[in-house]
Scaffold this active site. Structure first.
Site, short mmCIF file in Angstrom:
data_model
loop_
_atom_site.label_atom_id
_atom_site.label_comp_id
_atom_site.label_asym_id
_atom_site.label_seq_id
_atom_site.Cartn_x
_atom_site.Cartn_y
_atom_site.Cartn_z
CG ASP A 73 16.37 -44.43 0.14
OD1 ASP A 73 15.46 -43.60 -0.06
OD2 ASP A 73 17.31 -44.24 0.94
CG HIS A 226 15.48 -49.74 1.19
ND1 HIS A 226 15.34 -49.65 2.57
CD2 HIS A 226 16.60 -49.04 0.87
CE1 HIS A 226 16.35 -48.94 3.05
NE2 HIS A 226 17.12 -48.56 2.05
#
Length: 262
Positions: A73, A226
């Protein structure tokens, strides 16, 4: 901004963090009544399904994967290139959930993700906690994220992941009007804490130990990581090596009948 989008929206430039809702006759009349709320507010009506509060999900939500697989993400950033170099060298594929603002800032990296065979998914326009927004503002976040990705790779993603896990029945009903499938996760590394001055008990070793444990369980799972900083990209590469070059899947291959784009 491409000319077709200027013509569609009547705007000349990409919006700021608060994108305008472009009226496209979206019907909000069937959206469940759930009050707008801030992150951490879990005082919900009985029966409300809110993933960040009670890990609740609805039929059709994608939560896991048959093979232990990474998803990322909040990128791309300038550091994502190192992760892409690594994945290219190993032949591994992953799924990237990208805010529209990041796609506009780093279009060449989004195109590289797509060209390398990774799956590009939606992650709103500017990464807000969606339950805190009005119906129209949620729709605007979806509109502009779709347009940003479409302007970059020429495709409309099928998969959407909510920032901060902010998903309740009101948000879900609005998001689903954009013909997307919701992708959550069942293996959370909490790696984002490493970007904080005080990461608590989360550190590089604890993240890698969790991934090693999940790998040894042989039970599959969809890992949340991430690629939003150099530290997290380096950790993601170490995690990729720990999982190994075989078996990782993009979200569309985690279940039967998946397709990454509309």
């Amino acid at each position: 901004m491409p000319q077709w989008l200027k013509d569609l929206t009547g705007r000349k430039f990409w919006p700021d963090e608060t994108p305008p809702y472009i009226d496209m006759s979206i019907d909000f009349s069937d959206v469940p009544v759930v009050n707008m709320r801030l992150y951490g507010d879990c005082a919900l009506p009985p029966g409300t399904c809110a993933f960040e509060c009670n890990q609740c999900f609805r039929p059709g939500d994608i939560v896991s994967c048959k093979s232990l697989s990474q998803s990322f993400d909040d990128g791309p950033t300038s550091q994502t290139v190192h992760l892409l170099d690594h994945l290219e060298s190993t032949g591994q594929k992953a799924t990237f959930f990208i805010p529209g603002t990041s796609a506009v800032k780093f279009p060449h990296l989004v195109r590289r993700e797509y060209d390398q065979g990774h799956v590009v998914g939606l992650h709103t326009w500017s990464h807000p906690f969606l339950p805190s927004l009005s119906n129209e503002a949620i729709a605007a976040q979806m509109q502009w994220s779709i347009w940003a990705i479409n302007a970059t790779i020429g495709k409309v993603p099928k998969y959407f992941r909510p920032p901060f896990a902010g998903m309740d029945d009101r948000v879900r009903a609005i998001v689903k009007k954009f013909n997307v499938d919701l992708v959550l996760w069942d293996r959370d590394t909490f790696d984002w804490r490493l970007n904080l001055a005080d990461s608590g008990e989360t550190n590089e070793l604890s993240v890698l130990e969790s991934i090693e444990m999940w790998r040894n369980q042989n039970g599959g799972g969809l890992i949340l990581q991430h690629d939003s900083s150099s530290k997290l990209v380096k950790l993601s590469i170490k995690a990729s090596k720990l999982i190994g070059p075989k078996g990782q899947l993009t979200v569309d291959k985690c279940y039967k009948g998946g397709r990454p784009y509309q």
